[in-house]
Design an enzyme around this catalytic site. Structure first.
Site, PDB file in Angstrom:
ATOM      1  N   THR A 249       2.185 -22.084 -25.887  1.00  0.00           N
ATOM      2  CA  THR A 249       0.916 -22.594 -26.311  1.00  0.00           C
ATOM      3  C   THR A 249       0.656 -22.320 -27.785  1.00  0.00           C
ATOM      4  O   THR A 249       0.356 -22.953 -28.440  1.00  0.00           O
ATOM      5  CB  THR A 249      -0.083 -21.917 -25.435  1.00  0.00           C
ATOM      6  OG1 THR A 249       0.229 -22.661 -24.082  1.00  0.00           O
ATOM      7  CG2 THR A 249      -1.592 -21.987 -25.965  1.00  0.00           C
TER       8      THR A 249
ATOM      9  N   ASN B 231       6.217 -32.228 -18.555  1.00  0.00           N
ATOM     10  CA  ASN B 231       6.110 -31.076 -17.522  1.00  0.00           C
ATOM     11  C   ASN B 231       5.541 -31.509 -16.102  1.00  0.00           C
ATOM     12  O   ASN B 231       5.618 -31.023 -15.239  1.00  0.00           O
ATOM     13  CB  ASN B 231       5.099 -29.976 -18.241  1.00  0.00           C
ATOM     14  CG  ASN B 231       3.748 -30.687 -18.389  1.00  0.00           C
ATOM     15  OD1 ASN B 231       3.805 -31.371 -19.376  1.00  0.00           O
ATOM     16  ND2 ASN B 231       2.690 -30.018 -18.055  1.00  0.00           N
TER      17      ASN B 231
ATOM     18  N   GLN C 247       9.755 -27.333 -21.345  1.00  0.00           N
ATOM     19  CA  GLN C 247      10.507 -27.902 -20.380  1.00  0.00           C
ATOM     20  C   GLN C 247      12.116 -28.277 -20.255  1.00  0.00           C
ATOM     21  O   GLN C 247      12.699 -28.415 -19.354  1.00  0.00           O
ATOM     22  CB  GLN C 247       9.833 -29.032 -19.596  1.00  0.00           C
ATOM     23  CG  GLN C 247       8.375 -28.656 -19.056  1.00  0.00           C
ATOM     24  CD  GLN C 247       8.309 -27.620 -18.189  1.00  0.00           C
ATOM     25  OE1 GLN C 247       9.289 -27.333 -17.183  1.00  0.00           O
ATOM     26  NE2 GLN C 247       7.193 -27.026 -17.683  1.00  0.00           N
TER      27      GLN C 247
ATOM     28  N   SER D 173       9.507 -21.507 -24.701  1.00  0.00           N
ATOM     29  CA  SER D 173       8.897 -20.561 -24.117  1.00  0.00           C
ATOM     30  C   SER D 173       9.552 -19.683 -23.091  1.00  0.00           C
ATOM     31  O   SER D 173      10.183 -20.295 -22.106  1.00  0.00           O
ATOM     32  CB  SER D 173       7.489 -20.997 -23.397  1.00  0.00           C
ATOM     33  OG  SER D 173       6.913 -19.972 -22.547  1.00  0.00           O
TER      34      SER D 173
ATOM     35  N   HIS E 209       9.033 -17.740 -20.360  1.00  0.00           N
ATOM     36  CA  HIS E 209       9.037 -17.282 -18.821  1.00  0.00           C
ATOM     37  C   HIS E 209       9.238 -18.803 -18.133  1.00  0.00           C
ATOM     38  O   HIS E 209       9.344 -18.795 -16.933  1.00  0.00           O
ATOM     39  CB  HIS E 209       7.576 -17.120 -18.664  1.00  0.00           C
ATOM     40  CG  HIS E 209       6.442 -18.070 -18.767  1.00  0.00           C
ATOM     41  ND1 HIS E 209       5.865 -18.832 -17.747  1.00  0.00           N
ATOM     42  CD2 HIS E 209       5.775 -18.587 -19.898  1.00  0.00           C
ATOM     43  CE1 HIS E 209       4.879 -19.726 -18.080  1.00  0.00           C
ATOM     44  NE2 HIS E 209       4.797 -19.577 -19.448  1.00  0.00           N
TER      45      HIS E 209
ATOM     46  N   THR F 284       2.363  -7.172 -34.339  1.00  0.00           N
ATOM     47  CA  THR F 284       3.453  -6.417 -34.317  1.00  0.00           C
ATOM     48  C   THR F 284       4.300  -7.243 -33.143  1.00  0.00           C
ATOM     49  O   THR F 284       3.655  -7.606 -32.154  1.00  0.00           O
ATOM     50  CB  THR F 284       3.176  -5.014 -33.662  1.00  0.00           C
ATOM     51  OG1 THR F 284       2.378  -4.444 -34.710  1.00  0.00           O
ATOM     52  CG2 THR F 284       4.277  -4.079 -33.181  1.00  0.00           C
TER      53      THR F 284
ATOM     54  N   CYS G 156      -1.467 -25.458 -15.100  1.00  0.00           N
ATOM     55  CA  CYS G 156      -2.735 -25.403 -16.025  1.00  0.00           C
ATOM     56  C   CYS G 156      -3.747 -26.046 -15.689  1.00  0.00           C
ATOM     57  O   CYS G 156      -4.900 -25.722 -15.786  1.00  0.00           O
ATOM     58  CB  CYS G 156      -2.065 -25.175 -17.396  1.00  0.00           C
ATOM     59  SG  CYS G 156      -1.425 -26.602 -17.872  1.00  0.00           S
TER      60      CYS G 156
END
Ligand SMILES: Cc1ncc(COP(=O)(O)O)c(C=O)c1O
Length: 382
Positions: free
Chosen positions: A70, A149, A178, A198, A200, A236, A323
């Site tokens: 995102t 997706n 994806q 991404s 995950h 950070t 989502c």
């Protein structure tokens, strides 16, 4: 238990989790700190960046770490729009993008940008000609996803990139969340300027992502602050999550390379078996689709109830995408493909990982038949 919701998120590799724990425990310094603990963390960050760059065949300086897909999508789209707003305010995308692209575009429309949302065909694929036809004098960005997706359709990224070569002032962003590790994509060959990934989704941890920014591409940072990540992403760095992501990316490339044929075969068989079941319409095209996603509609029945029926048999799937699955809205992708409201409201997504195999096929199909029968009985009684 059979987990078939890998497009929502994947189970973390134990090796990636070990890396996370080791770094978080032993190298907890801030990579910007001057002392040795900081330097150790910085060295790990440099190593992770180099490893990821090697795996993606790009330069380490072209890798920006973010918090996930995102953020990378928002950063690419808004960052380019803001940086180049004086040159043009037109963006081209498709009508089947993930909300992190679609909603970012909508926000830009409110700021005076114009966005063309290209249609897709009945397989969920955008046409290269349509992309070129939509280009205007003031177009600054084309943003198109690699693998959808919801239904898994693969967009013709290389051909679009080749077309965009003729328009060197237009930036090309690809949402590869994806696709990465599942469907090969050569960033250079496809002429990609910015690319989102991404952790995950490839068995890393949530909270880490990548934005590839081709050397020479200028974009405005979204976050003001300490100017980390080549001044593009202040904050950070999540060193432990990033090191774990580098490990996960390497392992995922290896495992999906080996599993690709099996997954493709499993997808074909799933589609063939599902097509035989009365009351089911398969939405994923057999060809031009990723090996890990199969989407189908259970016409007229409630997809949330179906998900829970399957859950009773310890099989975990999704309605459309994770989502939007709590919003109970019809699938935007299916509507764009020309499906009617009923079909778009009753879609189910199966998404596989390298751990799935054809040995599970009959169990999955039987469970689906059983759940469907139960729902049909309930519908008849009502
Ligand atoms: C195609 C696509 N883009 C972007 C995202 C957002 O990624 P993240 O969950 O890392 O924010 C997702 C997640 O579902 C996705 O499927």
């Amino acid at each position: 238990m059979i987990y078939l919701d890998n497009s929502a998120t994947t189970k973390v590799f134990p090796e990636a989790l070990e890396s996370f724990t080791a770094v978080a425990t032993n190298y907890f310094g801030n990579p910007s700190s001057l002392h040795e603990l900081g330097m150790q963390a910085e060295r790990l960050l440099i190593q992770a960046r180099e490893q990821i760059a090697r795996l993606l065949h790009v330069k380490a300086t072209e890798i920006i770490f973010t918090s996930g897909g995102t953020e990378s999508n928002n950063m690419a789209i808004k960052g380019i729009a803001w940086q180049h707003r004086h040159r043009g305010r037109h963006i081209i995308t498709t009508s089947i993008e993930h909300p992190s692209v679609a909603e970012a575009c909508k926000q830009l429309e409110q700021l005076g940008f114009e966005v063309t949302y290209l249609p897709v065909d009945e397989r969920g694929i955008v046409s290269v000609e349509d992309v070129e036809k939509a280009i205007r004098e003031d177009t600054i960005l084309v943003s198109i996803m690699h693998v959808n997706n919801e239904i898994g359709s693969i967009q013709p990224i290389e051909q679009i990139g080749a077309t965009l070569k003729k328009y060197p002032k237009i930036f090309f962003h690809v949402d590869h969340v994806q696709g990465v590790t599942k469907v090969p994509l050569d960033f250079k060959k496809a002429n990609i300027d910015l690319c989102t990934m991404s952790a995950h989704k490839f068995h890393g941890l949530k909270g880490a992502g990548i934005l590839y920014v081709r050397e020479g591409v200028k974009l405005s940072p979204l976050l003001a602050g300490g100017a980390q990540e080549m001044q593009l992403r202040s904050g950070t760095e999540n060193v432990a999550g990033i090191v774990a992501m580098a490990k996960a990316l390497r392992l995922a490339f290896e495992k999906y390379e080996k599993a690709r044929q099996e997954l493709n075969e499993m997808k074909r068989l799933l589609i063939a078996e599902l097509s035989k079941i009365e009351g089911i319409q398969v939405n994923t095209p057999v060809d031009h689709s990723a090996p890990h996603i199969v989407n189908f509609s259970i016409n007229g029945l409630k997809s949330e109830v179906f998900v829970h029926e399957l859950e009773k048999q310890q099989i975990y799937v999704s309605t459309t995408s994770a989502c939007s699955s709590r919003k109970k809205a019809p699938s935007k992708t299916l509507l764009a493909m020309g499906a009617d409201q009923k079909r778009a409201e009753s879609s189910i997504r199966i998404s596989l990982s390298y751990e799935n195999h054809r040995g599970q096929l009959s169990l999955i199909i039987e469970a689906i038949k059983h759940a469907l029968k139960k729902l049909q009985e309930v519908a008849r009684e009502m």
